[in-house]
Design an enzyme around this catalytic site. Sequence first.
Site, PDB file in Angstrom:
ATOM      1  N   HIS A   1      21.841  21.638  25.227  1.00  0.00           N
ATOM      2  CA  HIS A   1      22.499  22.219  24.061  1.00  0.00           C
ATOM      3  C   HIS A   1      23.726  23.416  24.806  1.00  0.00           C
ATOM      4  O   HIS A   1      23.396  23.858  25.438  1.00  0.00           O
ATOM      5  CB  HIS A   1      21.924  22.956  22.240  1.00  0.00           C
ATOM      6  CG  HIS A   1      23.199  23.552  21.477  1.00  0.00           C
ATOM      7  ND1 HIS A   1      24.175  24.075  22.037  1.00  0.00           N
ATOM      8  CD2 HIS A   1      23.137  22.675  20.283  1.00  0.00           C
ATOM      9  CE1 HIS A   1      24.850  24.051  20.314  1.00  0.00           C
ATOM     10  NE2 HIS A   1      24.222  23.071  19.625  1.00  0.00           N
TER      11      HIS A   1
ATOM     12  N   GLU B   1      12.275  21.364  23.030  1.00  0.00           N
ATOM     13  CA  GLU B   1      13.247  21.050  23.508  1.00  0.00           C
ATOM     14  C   GLU B   1      13.739  23.165  23.660  1.00  0.00           C
ATOM     15  O   GLU B   1      14.086  23.652  22.608  1.00  0.00           O
ATOM     16  CB  GLU B   1      13.996  20.682  22.729  1.00  0.00           C
ATOM     17  CG  GLU B   1      15.426  21.017  23.841  1.00  0.00           C
ATOM     18  CD  GLU B   1      16.667  19.057  23.056  1.00  0.00           C
ATOM     19  OE1 GLU B   1      15.767  18.275  22.158  1.00  0.00           O
ATOM     20  OE2 GLU B   1      17.628  19.748  23.470  1.00  0.00           O
TER      21      GLU B   1
ATOM     22  N   GLU C   1      16.810  13.509  16.156  1.00  0.00           N
ATOM     23  CA  GLU C   1      17.002  14.817  15.885  1.00  0.00           C
ATOM     24  C   GLU C   1      17.304  15.117  14.005  1.00  0.00           C
ATOM     25  O   GLU C   1      17.406  14.189  13.548  1.00  0.00           O
ATOM     26  CB  GLU C   1      18.045  15.726  16.679  1.00  0.00           C
ATOM     27  CG  GLU C   1      17.679  15.722  18.056  1.00  0.00           C
ATOM     28  CD  GLU C   1      19.155  16.471  18.880  1.00  0.00           C
ATOM     29  OE1 GLU C   1      20.287  17.178  17.290  1.00  0.00           O
ATOM     30  OE2 GLU C   1      19.721  16.666  20.092  1.00  0.00           O
TER      31      GLU C   1
ATOM     32  N   ASN D   1      23.281  12.362  23.990  1.00  0.00           N
ATOM     33  CA  ASN D   1      23.672  11.970  22.637  1.00  0.00           C
ATOM     34  C   ASN D   1      24.556  11.187  22.569  1.00  0.00           C
ATOM     35  O   ASN D   1      25.734  11.638  22.801  1.00  0.00           O
ATOM     36  CB  ASN D   1      22.832  13.371  22.762  1.00  0.00           C
ATOM     37  CG  ASN D   1      23.107  13.442  20.894  1.00  0.00           C
ATOM     38  OD1 ASN D   1      24.592  13.151  19.672  1.00  0.00           O
ATOM     39  ND2 ASN D   1      22.869  14.717  20.320  1.00  0.00           N
TER      40      ASN D   1
ATOM     41  N   ARG E   1      21.950  14.157  10.162  1.00  0.00           N
ATOM     42  CA  ARG E   1      22.735  15.225   9.863  1.00  0.00           C
ATOM     43  C   ARG E   1      22.056  14.683   7.665  1.00  0.00           C
ATOM     44  O   ARG E   1      22.112  13.394   7.428  1.00  0.00           O
ATOM     45  CB  ARG E   1      24.249  15.784   9.907  1.00  0.00           C
ATOM     46  CG  ARG E   1      23.782  16.277  11.299  1.00  0.00           C
ATOM     47  CD  ARG E   1      24.690  16.837  11.719  1.00  0.00           C
ATOM     48  NE  ARG E   1      24.481  18.435  10.853  1.00  0.00           N
ATOM     49  CZ  ARG E   1      24.693  19.487  11.350  1.00  0.00           C
ATOM     50  NH1 ARG E   1      24.755  19.095  13.105  1.00  0.00           N
ATOM     51  NH2 ARG E   1      24.394  20.842  11.162  1.00  0.00           N
TER      52      ARG E   1
ATOM     53  N   THR F   1      24.263  22.312  16.200  1.00  0.00           N
ATOM     54  CA  THR F   1      23.209  23.474  15.527  1.00  0.00           C
ATOM     55  C   THR F   1      23.389  25.231  16.278  1.00  0.00           C
ATOM     56  O   THR F   1      23.019  24.914  17.167  1.00  0.00           O
ATOM     57  CB  THR F   1      21.964  22.532  16.370  1.00  0.00           C
ATOM     58  OG1 THR F   1      21.904  21.039  16.387  1.00  0.00           O
ATOM     59  CG2 THR F   1      20.218  23.232  15.954  1.00  0.00           C
TER      60      THR F   1
ATOM     61  N   HIS G   1      21.193  13.394  15.608  1.00  0.00           N
ATOM     62  CA  HIS G   1      21.177  13.745  14.828  1.00  0.00           C
ATOM     63  C   HIS G   1      21.299  13.110  13.823  1.00  0.00           C
ATOM     64  O   HIS G   1      22.521  13.751  13.424  1.00  0.00           O
ATOM     65  CB  HIS G   1      21.708  15.073  15.169  1.00  0.00           C
ATOM     66  CG  HIS G   1      21.328  16.463  14.469  1.00  0.00           C
ATOM     67  ND1 HIS G   1      21.271  17.515  14.800  1.00  0.00           N
ATOM     68  CD2 HIS G   1      20.537  15.960  13.225  1.00  0.00           C
ATOM     69  CE1 HIS G   1      21.461  18.358  13.777  1.00  0.00           C
ATOM     70  NE2 HIS G   1      20.276  17.349  12.824  1.00  0.00           N
TER      71      HIS G   1
ATOM     72  N   HIS H   1      28.313  12.220  18.860  1.00  0.00           N
ATOM     73  CA  HIS H   1      30.624  11.983  18.919  1.00  0.00           C
ATOM     74  C   HIS H   1      31.064  11.080  19.212  1.00  0.00           C
ATOM     75  O   HIS H   1      31.855  11.034  18.797  1.00  0.00           O
ATOM     76  CB  HIS H   1      30.642  13.374  19.577  1.00  0.00           C
ATOM     77  CG  HIS H   1      29.725  14.598  19.396  1.00  0.00           C
ATOM     78  ND1 HIS H   1      30.191  15.107  17.919  1.00  0.00           N
ATOM     79  CD2 HIS H   1      29.077  15.538  19.256  1.00  0.00           C
ATOM     80  CE1 HIS H   1      28.649  15.848  17.578  1.00  0.00           C
ATOM     81  NE2 HIS H   1      28.578  16.361  18.858  1.00  0.00           N
TER      82      HIS H   1
ATOM     83  N   ARG I   1      27.480  13.403   8.532  1.00  0.00           N
ATOM     84  CA  ARG I   1      29.055  13.740   9.217  1.00  0.00           C
ATOM     85  C   ARG I   1      29.230  13.096   9.999  1.00  0.00           C
ATOM     86  O   ARG I   1      30.882  12.536  10.697  1.00  0.00           O
ATOM     87  CB  ARG I   1      28.928  14.954   9.275  1.00  0.00           C
ATOM     88  CG  ARG I   1      28.210  15.549  10.963  1.00  0.00           C
ATOM     89  CD  ARG I   1      28.906  17.106  10.822  1.00  0.00           C
ATOM     90  NE  ARG I   1      28.120  18.248  10.017  1.00  0.00           N
ATOM     91  CZ  ARG I   1      27.954  19.389  10.523  1.00  0.00           C
ATOM     92  NH1 ARG I   1      28.375  19.966  11.167  1.00  0.00           N
ATOM     93  NH2 ARG I   1      27.618  20.992   9.522  1.00  0.00           N
TER      94      ARG I   1
END
Length: 239
Positions: A191, A151, A70, A7, A45, A101, A43, A10, A49
């Site tokens: 996660h 998941e 996601e 992922n 969102r 999440t 993801h 970030h 963000r």
Amino acid sequence: MAHLAVNVDHVATLREARGAKYPEPIAAAIAAETAGADGIVVHLREDRRHIQTRDVRLLKQVVRTKLILEMAATTGMLGIALDIKPDVVTLVPEKREELTTEGGLDIITHQDNIKEAVATLKNNGIDVCIFIDPDLDQIKIAHKINADMIEIHTGAFCDATSDSIKKAEFSRIVDAAKIGSKLKLGVNAGHGICYNSIKAFKGLNEISEFSIGHSIVSRAVMTGMEQAVKDMVQLIKEL
Ligand code: PXP
């Protein structure tokens, strides 16, 4: 061997912190694939963000392994998914004010809406995964509404503050993985998984893919720090 889906959200968080053009999550995705990632996860969102719609479009063009998007099961997000067509959509819950999440999607409560989203995505050739807590009732519903994969939310295990909670949470994950596999669902996990907590999953062969972001991006910052400073010192030396 289980697969690793990386992922890169970030990387985009760093970019958005300054409203800059770098670091580029697309470049991070290419580097992750070069290093052996089996898939790239982002993801998108609602509040944008970190990852932007533009990132997902570009990733669709450059990712050679598998692009996993996601997203919340909203009309707007479904429209974007049908337009860009990632390989996989992972349906997640989303709250604007959350840091990350929090908890899996409650598909018992939102069964009708999620079932419709699953059908829409699958009819358009997109595989569907649902991010859920290690709860047997939720897993049975995921099977009932025709999800391809689940998941399992590993956050409660990874963030546990005592050995007894850790043990209890891991045993929920084991039971969930076994039930999911028995129901012929693909079983992924993610996660909060870091370089320590990953070791706990040894031998849990029902899990076919780990989705990991924050710990990998964090390590990348640290393992690359020396070279980054050396490069700047060199440039200053040359002034
Ligand atoms: N899986 C899902 C569904 C997530 O929402 C996240 C966080 O974006 C992850 C996996 C990755 O979690 P982490 O960044 O803690 O590795």
